[in-house]
Design an enzyme around this catalytic site. Structure first.
Site, PDB file in Angstrom:
ATOM      1  N   LYS A 120      41.516  34.459  48.181  1.00 50.82           N
ATOM      2  CA  LYS A 120      41.975  34.406  47.152  1.00 50.82           C
ATOM      3  C   LYS A 120      42.327  33.560  46.748  1.00 50.82           C
ATOM      4  O   LYS A 120      42.860  32.211  46.643  1.00 50.82           O
ATOM      5  CB  LYS A 120      43.014  35.674  46.991  1.00 50.82           C
ATOM      6  CG  LYS A 120      43.473  35.479  45.332  1.00 50.82           C
ATOM      7  CD  LYS A 120      44.641  36.894  45.240  1.00 50.82           C
ATOM      8  CE  LYS A 120      45.231  35.793  45.316  1.00 50.82           C
ATOM      9  NZ  LYS A 120      45.704  34.816  43.715  1.00 50.82           N
ATOM     10  N   LYS A 173      41.579  38.247  36.678  1.00 53.44           N
ATOM     11  CA  LYS A 173      42.680  39.042  36.057  1.00 53.44           C
ATOM     12  C   LYS A 173      42.028  39.290  34.532  1.00 53.44           C
ATOM     13  O   LYS A 173      42.634  39.450  33.605  1.00 53.44           O
ATOM     14  CB  LYS A 173      44.142  38.726  35.815  1.00 53.44           C
ATOM     15  CG  LYS A 173      44.485  38.095  37.208  1.00 53.44           C
ATOM     16  CD  LYS A 173      46.129  38.250  37.006  1.00 53.44           C
ATOM     17  CE  LYS A 173      46.869  38.174  38.116  1.00 53.44           C
ATOM     18  NZ  LYS A 173      46.611  36.710  39.098  1.00 53.44           N
ATOM     19  N   ALA A 178      40.608  40.559  30.804  1.00 49.34           N
ATOM     20  CA  ALA A 178      41.171  41.478  30.460  1.00 49.34           C
ATOM     21  C   ALA A 178      40.677  41.176  28.606  1.00 49.34           C
ATOM     22  O   ALA A 178      41.405  41.400  27.391  1.00 49.34           O
ATOM     23  CB  ALA A 178      42.917  40.556  30.026  1.00 49.34           C
ATOM     24  N   GLY A 227      34.691  44.808  27.115  1.00 49.36           N
ATOM     25  CA  GLY A 227      33.716  45.100  27.844  1.00 49.36           C
ATOM     26  C   GLY A 227      32.270  43.869  27.697  1.00 49.36           C
ATOM     27  O   GLY A 227      32.065  43.751  28.858  1.00 49.36           O
ATOM     28  N   THR A 241      32.558  40.836  26.648  1.00 51.09           N
ATOM     29  CA  THR A 241      33.207  39.924  26.403  1.00 51.09           C
ATOM     30  C   THR A 241      33.270  39.680  28.140  1.00 51.09           C
ATOM     31  O   THR A 241      32.964  38.712  28.588  1.00 51.09           O
ATOM     32  CB  THR A 241      34.503  39.812  25.944  1.00 51.09           C
ATOM     33  OG1 THR A 241      34.694  39.404  24.613  1.00 51.09           O
ATOM     34  CG2 THR A 241      35.096  38.108  26.173  1.00 51.09           C
ATOM     35  N   TYR A 247      59.611  38.356  46.584  1.00 47.75           N
ATOM     36  CA  TYR A 247      58.717  38.835  47.744  1.00 47.75           C
ATOM     37  C   TYR A 247      59.345  39.663  49.130  1.00 47.75           C
ATOM     38  O   TYR A 247      60.641  39.948  48.636  1.00 47.75           O
ATOM     39  CB  TYR A 247      58.734  37.393  48.914  1.00 47.75           C
ATOM     40  CG  TYR A 247      58.300  35.864  48.638  1.00 47.75           C
ATOM     41  CD1 TYR A 247      56.523  36.058  47.878  1.00 47.75           C
ATOM     42  CD2 TYR A 247      59.159  34.959  48.111  1.00 47.75           C
ATOM     43  CE1 TYR A 247      56.489  34.819  47.748  1.00 47.75           C
ATOM     44  CE2 TYR A 247      58.673  33.280  48.022  1.00 47.75           C
ATOM     45  CZ  TYR A 247      57.021  33.416  46.921  1.00 47.75           C
ATOM     46  OH  TYR A 247      56.426  32.818  47.160  1.00 47.75           O
ATOM     47  N   ARG A 275      51.431  30.263  49.716  1.00 49.38           N
ATOM     48  CA  ARG A 275      52.842  29.364  50.156  1.00 49.38           C
ATOM     49  C   ARG A 275      53.659  29.838  51.160  1.00 49.38           C
ATOM     50  O   ARG A 275      54.297  28.866  51.794  1.00 49.38           O
ATOM     51  CB  ARG A 275      54.266  29.512  49.122  1.00 49.38           C
ATOM     52  CG  ARG A 275      53.707  28.286  47.848  1.00 49.38           C
ATOM     53  CD  ARG A 275      54.395  28.176  46.399  1.00 49.38           C
ATOM     54  NE  ARG A 275      54.886  29.975  45.613  1.00 49.38           N
ATOM     55  CZ  ARG A 275      55.370  29.679  44.453  1.00 49.38           C
ATOM     56  NH1 ARG A 275      55.606  29.034  44.145  1.00 49.38           N
ATOM     57  NH2 ARG A 275      55.398  31.486  43.995  1.00 49.38           N
TER      58      ARG A 275
END
Length: 265
Positions: free
Chosen positions: A59, A93, A95, A98, A100, A217, A235
Site C-alpha cells: 500500500k 482516498k 473524494a 466523478g 474530477t 491499534y 510501522r
C-alpha cells in the site's frame, strides 16, 4: 460454521482483481499488506524488496515520495510486484465528483490507473465516484482494476461509522465487479445478497496500542476473527529498531495462523 477459504472465494468472485488477490494470498500463505509510507524512491524500493516474500500487497501514498518520477519510481515498483507476486494498492482516498476523480486517477504526474491494481474512495460524494473511477480505469488499461470503499477508519474520533458506513455500502453495491471490498474494521455482511466483500483493515499491531496522532491499534487475531481478510501493517514492519524481513515473517505468520483458525471446522 467455518468461514470459506480464500481459494474457494477466488474461484467464484465476480471481481477479477479480487480473484487474483485471493488466489495469490492462498498461494503465498499471506494476508499481509505492507503500508510503506516512506518519502524517497530509494527507501520505498529497498523496503519493498525486503518485505516482498511475506506480503500479498503493498500500500502506497505515492504523493509523499519527494523524488517521484514514473520511470524512476513506478516502473521498478511494478517490476518488483511482478517478480515477487504481490498487488499494488495506492491509498489515494478519492473524494470528489466523478468527472474530477476520473482525471485524478488516470492523469496528472502519478497516472495511478496505469499501475495500481487497487485504489480506494470515500462515499461522501455519492455513487458517481465509482462510475468516474471505473471509466478512467477502462480508458487507461486493459489490466483489471479494483476499488475499495472507505467504510470505517481506525483513527480516534473518526466519523465514518453508523449511517455513513451503511450509505457507503449501498454505493459499493452499484458495481460488484469494480468495487470488491472495503477498508473497514471487520465483516461487512452482504453474503445473503450475493456479495463477497474483501475487507482490509489498517491499524493492526502485535506490539503497540496507538500513537500520539490518534491511531488505535488492534491485534491481528482480533481483526481476522471479526472478519478482516487483509491486515494492513506499516510501522510495525519497519519502525525504529525493527527489521523488515523479521517483522514481515512474524506478521505473515500471525495473519495466516488467525485465518487458518477462522476457516477450520
Amino acid at each position: 460454521m467455518p468461514a470459506p477459504s480464500y481459494s474457494t472465494r477466488a474461484a467464484a468472485h465476480p471481481s477479477p482483481v479480487a480473484r487474483k488477490l485471493l488466489a495469490l494470498m492462498d498461494e503465498k500463505k499471506s494476508n499481509l499488506c505492507a503500508s510503506v509510507d516512506v518519502t524517497t524512491t530509494a527507501e520505498l524500493l529497498a523496503l519493498v524488496e525486503k518485505l516482498a516474500p511475506y506480503i500479498c500487497m503493498v500500500k502506497t501514498h505515492i504523493d509523499i515520495v519527494s523524488d517521484f518520477s514514473y520511470e524512476g519510481t513506478v516502473v521498478p515498483l511494478v517490476a518488483l510486484a511482478k517478480k515477487h507476486r504481490f498487488l499494488l494498492f495506492e491509498d489515494r482516498k478519492f473524494a470528489d465528483i466523478g468527472n474530477t476523480v476520473k482525471h485524478q486517477y488516470a492523469g496528472g504526474v502519478y497516472q495511478i490507473a496505469r499501475w495500481a491494481d487497487i485504489t480506494n474512495a470515500h462515499g461522501v460524494t455519492g455513487a458517481g465516484i465509482v462510475a468516474g473511477l471505473k471509466q478512467a480505469a477502462e480508458e487507461t488499461t486493459s489490466e483489471p482494476r479494483g476499488l475499495l470503499m472507505l467504510a470505517e477508519l481506525s483513527s480516534k474520533g473518526a466519523i465514518a461509522h453508523g449511517k455513513y458506513t451503511e450509505e457507503t455500502v449501498e454505493i459499493a453495491k452499484t458495481d460488484k465487479e469494480f468495487v470488491f471490498g472495503f477498508i473497514a474494521q471487520g465483516d461487512m455482511g452482504g453474503r445473503e445478497e450475493g456479495f463477497d466483500w474483501v475487507v482490509m483493515t489498517p491499524g493492526v499491531g502485535l506490539d503497540d496500542t496507538g500513537d500520539a496522532l490518534g491511531q488505535q491499534y488492534r491485534t491481528v487475531d482480533t481483526v481476522v476473527q471479526t472478519g478482516t481478510d487483509v491486515i494492513i501493517v506499516g510501522r510495525g514492519l519497519f519502525g525504529k529498531g525493527r527489521h523488515p524481513a523479521v517483522e514481515g515473517e512474524r506478521y505473515r505468520k500471525a495473519g495466516w495462523d488467525a485465518y487458518t483458525k477462522r476457516v477450520s471446522p
